[in-house]
Scaffold this motif. Structure first.
Motif, short mmCIF file in Angstrom:
data_model
loop_
_atom_site.label_atom_id
_atom_site.label_comp_id
_atom_site.label_asym_id
_atom_site.label_seq_id
_atom_site.Cartn_x
_atom_site.Cartn_y
_atom_site.Cartn_z
N CYS B 81 0.84 -1.13 -0.04
CA CYS B 81 -0.05 -0.02 0.01
C CYS B 81 1.00 1.35 0.14
O CYS B 81 1.58 1.34 0.88
CB CYS B 81 -0.91 0.09 0.97
N SER B 83 -0.67 4.30 -0.20
CA SER B 83 -1.69 5.36 -0.02
C SER B 83 -1.18 6.36 1.01
O SER B 83 -0.21 6.10 1.68
CB SER B 83 -3.06 4.75 0.05
N CYS B 86 -0.18 5.20 4.64
CA CYS B 86 1.00 4.55 4.52
C CYS B 86 2.37 5.29 4.00
O CYS B 86 3.38 5.23 4.67
CB CYS B 86 0.87 3.28 3.68
N ALA B 125 -5.58 -0.86 6.52
CA ALA B 125 -4.79 -0.84 7.69
C ALA B 125 -4.04 0.23 8.11
O ALA B 125 -2.91 0.09 8.54
CB ALA B 125 -3.81 -2.03 7.47
S1 FES Z 1 -3.39 4.01 3.74
FE1 FES Z 1 -2.24 2.18 3.46
S2 FES Z 1 -3.59 0.78 4.43
FE2 FES Z 1 -4.85 2.78 4.44
#
Ligand code: FES
Ligand SMILES: Cc1cc2nc3c(=O)[nH]c(=O)nc-3n(C[C@H](O)[C@H](O)[C@H](O)COP(=O)(O)O)c2cc1C
Ligand code: SF4
Lengths: 421, 204
Positions: B81, B83, B86, B125
């Protein structure tokens, strides 16, 4: 919600702590009584749109069969509360499903869980099997002649399927593309064109408490018009990220510095996203001592949404952060509307070139211009010219950084790159 | 059809669970991946027959969703991930480290066919960022070093089953929330370990 011990994913523990008492009560109530009760509890949907649950139920068209879909697609960056409810307390949700079904004369329910949640889906599946074995689901539930079937349906890795009409298309075996409202309001024309209730996992998980303790007790848990408790998912640069069940009405300072343990490594708070990736950002100089209520967030030009609070400290490059949020929307656009499909891609490309040092003087104006084409007037909540709010949501990070951090954006452009690198 | 009689029977009872057979496309596509490792032309033909659609209609659905893989995958699909939550916690370094250790850029499968690396958007997560999944089993609180060690471990040990609990213990750190108990069941192959045809009350 009702507090359950750590192993309440099992029916035995759930029942030993009072579980399914609310569903039993609901079996003896009429549709009108249940709708009234939930209306008077003030329960607001927890999926992000913030609509009254009781009111939504009351709008359900009379045609039958009607369907219930529990929305467990949870994919907005920053949100991880439904995963905890699915993994740790599936029976509370299932009890909420029974209550919702009875209130809306529904005999077939679906739980749509995002494909990346196999472990939560397995827990739910096991809990369903336990409930079926006990006669709480299936034919003749709780000794009545009421039938209720529940099916778990796994998504395929597409955020847009969290949008209720895209979800319905997905569950019908189609591409997850949102439908045009009107006429496709789920309560009128939903799954298989029949009346359909779509509620979030957290929303239905609130129902057992309301049934067991009543609307007044539920209202008393909350703050003013924001009744009950609310799950905040706090992530980013805080010392104690996690899900916190709290009433509204505390301040952002309380939430970030007290509840979530303050900013990591003794750094300073720079900005935060108050309600999921779609929401316009807040800054300490203006919003830190604001009360967290639906109304106050709205007045300040943002929203509480699904309760995802993403905190950034002073080591954060806001251009990079905005690029990352915009990239999400560009990646997840279903492609039906030109402003969203093309616009989000342009926004991402312009932000990336600013971050990489190839930004031009006109780029901030250009960004706002592209954004304005997706979301005319750049207002929040957006004026809708696209089929769904995904496109307009991509604009929030852009209006936020140009409003609060213009100097930092210009420093990228004038300095030929990121000052944080 | 290349599916066994037993598998076909399960698939039919799955399609019968839904008010309209078409609704079973997604669970049937997961079954197709389980049969062949990815969604093959043949798999889509079978799904079309089972749901009363054309293979083209099935393909238009399959191609919409990122988790239906239309090309062969490694034994282990490592999804990183990157995003916002993260990224704020170092996910870009985790991604580079995973690419370097696997020896391929994100989106590709290593030459040995063992590991595929991909970048994904938020996997729910964020409180345990950075987060990674292997065959959709989750590990939270991952560092660059840990993800490299994980890929080496996958290659050296070629575990048949991947469980979130084992990954977390070996390679994870802080988590979004306390899992309370550990989960014994895990994944075999690059698709979610969930048997939709065992839906309660329906076919076994
Ligand atoms: S930003 Fe990576 S799990 Fe939500
Ligand atoms: C792009 C987009 C994504 C959404 N994702 C979710 C989601 O993952 N989960 C969810 O419950 N609601 C999501 N929603 C809101 C749903 O459309 C719907 O309002 C909600 O599920 C209704 O449940 P509630 O009234 O209980 O909140 C999303 C909306 C949009 C526009
Ligand atoms: S706004 Fe974007 S995601 Fe929503 S329907 Fe239009 S193209 Fe699809």
């Amino acid at each position: 919600m009702i507090e359950h011990p750590s192993d309440s994913h099992t029916l035995e523990t759930y029942e030993a702590t009072g579980g399914y008492a609310g569903a039993r009560k609901a079996m003896d109530m009429t549709r009108d009584e249940l709708v009234e009760l939930v209306k008077s509890s003030g329960l607001i949907g927890r999926g992000g749109a913030g609509f009254s649950a009781g009111l939504k139920w009351s709008f359900l068209a009379p045609a039958r069969p009607a369907y219930l879909i529990v929305n467990g697609d949870e994919s907005e960056p920053g949100t991880f509360k439904d995963r905890q409810l699915l993994e740790r307390d599936p029976h509370q949700m299932i009890e909420g499903i029974v209550i919702t079904a009875v209130a809306n004369e529904v005999h077939e329910a679906f739980i749509y869980i995002r494909g990346e949640y196999p472990l939560p889906a397995r827990r739910v599946q096991r809990a369903l099997a336990e409930a079926y074995a006990k006669g709480y689901l299936g034919k003749g539930i709780f000794g009545t002649d009421y039938e209720l079937e529940v099916t778990v349906h796994l998504g395929g890795g597409a955020y847009i399927c969290g949008e209720e009409t895209a979800l319905i298309n997905s569950l019908e075996g189609r591409r997850g593309e949102p439908r045009i409202k009107p006429p496709y309001f789920p309560a009128a024309k939903g799954l298989y064109m029949m009346p359909t209730i779509v509620n979030n996992v957290e929303t239905v998980s609130n129902l057992p408490y309301i049934l067991e303790h009543g609307a007044d007790a539920y209202r008393a848990l909350g703050h003013d018009v924001d009744t009950g408790t609310f799950l905040f998912s706090v992530s980013g640069h805080v010392n104690r990220p996690g899900n916190y069940e709290l009433p509204h009405g505390i301040t952002w300072r309380d939430l970030i510095f007290d509840v979530a343990g303050g900013i990591r490594a003794g750094n300073e708070l720079k900005t935060w996203i108050p309600g999921g990736a779609s929401a316009p950002w807040f800054v300490p100089s203006q919003h830190l001592d604001d009360e967290i209520t639906k109304d106050a967030c709205g007045k300040a030009g943002s929203m509480l949404g699904s309760g995802a609070v993403i905190v950034m400290d002073d080591t954060t490059c806001v251009v990079r952060a905005a690029e990352r949020v915009v990239r999400f929307f560009a990646h997840e656009s279903c492609g039906q509307c030109t402003p969203c499909r093309e616009g989000t891609t342009w926004e991402e490309m312009i932000l990336r070139r600013i971050e990489e040092g190839a930004g031009r003087e006109v780029d901030t104006d250009l960004l706002l211009d592209v954004a304005d084409n997706i979301s005319p007037g750049l207002l929040w909540p957006p004026k809708m010219t696209t089929i769904c709010p995904l496109g307009p949501s991509s604009v929030s990070p852009i209006t936020s950084i140009t409003r609060y951090f213009k100097d930092e954006v210009m420093a990228h452009i004038h300095g030929g790159g990121c000052p944080f690198d | 059809m290349s599916w066994s009689v037993e598998t076909l029977a399960r698939a039919r009872s799955l399609a019968d669970r839904y008010p309209q057979k078409r609704s079973a496309i997604m669970p049937l596509l997961y079954m197709a991946m389980r049969e062949d490792g990815y969604v093959t032309e043949d798999g889509m033909r079978v799904v079309a027959e089972l749901t009363g659609l054309t293979p083209v209609q099935v393909e238009s659905v399959a191609s919409f969703y990122g988790m239906f893989k239309l090309i062969p995958q490694g034994e282990y699909l490592v999804s990183v991930c990157t995003s916002i939550a993260c990224m704020l916690n170092g996910a870009d370094d985790v991604m580079s480290s995973a690419e370097e250790q696997a020896g391929v850029p994100a989106g590709e499968t290593a030459a040995d066919g063992v590991v595929t690396v991909e970048h994904v958007e938020c996997i729910g997560a964020c409180g345990g960022a950075p987060a990674v999944q292997v065959n959709y089993e989750l590990v939270e609180g991952v560092t660059s070093e840990a993800v490299a060690a994980m890929i080496r471990w996958l290659r050296e040990n070629r575990p048949e089953t991947i469980t979130a609990a084992e990954l977390q213990e070996r390679f994870g750190g802080a988590r979004s929330f306390d899992p309370a108990i550990s989960e014994p069941q895990g994944a075999i192959g690059p698709f979610p370990a969930f048997d939709p045809y065992r839906t309660a009350g329906g076919a076994s």
